[in-house]
Design an enzyme around this catalytic site. Sequence first.
Site, short mmCIF file in Angstrom:
data_model
loop_
_atom_site.label_atom_id
_atom_site.label_comp_id
_atom_site.label_asym_id
_atom_site.label_seq_id
_atom_site.Cartn_x
_atom_site.Cartn_y
_atom_site.Cartn_z
N LYS A 185 -0.71 -5.18 -14.62
CA LYS A 185 -1.46 -5.53 -15.82
C LYS A 185 -0.81 -6.76 -16.44
CE LYS A 185 -4.25 -5.11 -19.38
NZ LYS A 185 -5.68 -5.44 -19.21
N GLY A 232 12.40 -15.97 -9.91
CA GLY A 232 12.45 -17.25 -10.60
C GLY A 232 11.12 -17.75 -11.11
N ARG A 247 23.10 -10.83 -10.33
CA ARG A 247 24.01 -11.99 -10.31
C ARG A 247 24.24 -12.46 -11.73
NH1 ARG A 247 20.26 -15.62 -11.80
NH2 ARG A 247 18.15 -15.42 -11.00
N GLU A 305 12.20 -6.95 -13.65
CA GLU A 305 13.04 -7.03 -12.46
C GLU A 305 14.50 -6.95 -12.87
OE1 GLU A 305 12.66 -10.83 -10.56
OE2 GLU A 305 12.92 -11.95 -12.42
N LYS A 343 10.57 -6.68 -5.44
CA LYS A 343 10.00 -6.33 -6.74
C LYS A 343 9.28 -4.98 -6.72
CE LYS A 343 9.44 -11.01 -8.58
NZ LYS A 343 10.30 -10.85 -9.75
#
Length: 453
Positions: free
Chosen positions: A205, A168, A296, A292, A121
């Site tokens: 934030k 997730g 897939r 993000e 990330k």
Amino acid sequence: MKKLDNIKRILIANRGEIAIRAIRAIRELGGESIAIYSEADKDSMHVRLADYAICIGKAPSDRSYLNIPSILSAIEISYADAVYPGYGFLAENPNFAAILEKSNIKFIGPRSETIQLTGDKAAARKAAEEADVPIIPGSPPVETLKEALEVADKIGYPVLLKAAAGGGGRGMRVVHSSQELTRLLPVAQREAEANFGDSRVYIEKYIVDPKHIEIQILADEHGNVVYIGDRECSVQRRHQKLLEESPSPFITDEVRKKMGEAAVRFAKHVGFTGAGTVEFIVDREMNFYFIEMNGRIQVEHPVSEMTSGIDLVAWQMLIADGKKLDFTQKDIKNTGHAIEFRINAEDPETFTPNPGPIKELYLPGGFGVRVDTHIYKGYTVPPYYDSLIAKLIVYGKDREEAIIRGKRALTELVVEGIKTTRDFHLKLLDDPEFISGKYTTSLIDNKYLGNKG
């Protein structure tokens, strides 16, 4: 329809409805499908429908669907020349993709280095900034409490602690004060290490009551990248999606276009190929910020297929086969409105998993109704995997018609023997906040769970 030329025998490294979805696409494209299954899934429908099926281990995921050596053995004995990962399990595992690349087995997805980048990330956030994609004010991974406190003071509370390797919805904690940060930082670091094998966390934030909206993209291996509409994914409990719709009833066409263009910029910047999703949060003023990228297929991809007429799973395979996209951005016309209801084997009041045998089953149909599922009467839902047992997708000429059709289809759905989220969805479709389209990610936790989840 195009046919596969370079990859013909495709092993599906997954289970359930997405495995069946892949089997159908492979068959239409002229290939052969190879299913893998755990001992708990020996009676699963994807095992019956595939051209070939191989048992790879015991019921627990780490001894079957996450067991890379077992899957590699299945690839070898089946002479598979490609692997379709679906979502979850090994779909975004860069090590698995890299092993396949070295073995000259085509991974139907992005390259391993791209998976590595987008799966981190902090690195993805940096890439988004480089690609001129709006990001939430935040930090690189923080090492010490002192550094974390300085970052949070600069950004302003509330802030969000996020696992650098998370996904997730896991590994996130909202922090409202320096006292909370002092207490929660070590907890978040331990959770990140336990869940992802990476203790790094970073700070963003916290946008209060945001919308969660994502952009579907396709990118071939010849440099062509397009976006295929947006999906509203704000109906969530504990950061887990329950319902998705396309298009979002909140954003304007102008904002939608800007989000799509930003998603394409990001995909090109990281060298992405295949079908992917760039996820954003959107505040009350329709400012959007990168969260993000998922490299897939998404659980909710059917709503994009319904509004665009584009078979995303087939195109994943065609792209891996070396084909060029045969359409450009100006050719893509999203029309109508689609809603996907995740039918989970869960108590509709508490969302507690409820596996077990299905004693009666009736699946809805009719105009504008699609059901993606692997269940049947007599099937036993195992307790080892995700509770998703079906996806009910409805399409209408507009959102009002889609909601009406959704009520009709949900009312027709019969699953006896286990509890499902069907009744939750019926209740939601009568909720004034949902009907208004202005609902946010806090709707379910605050209104249906009393924020006790």
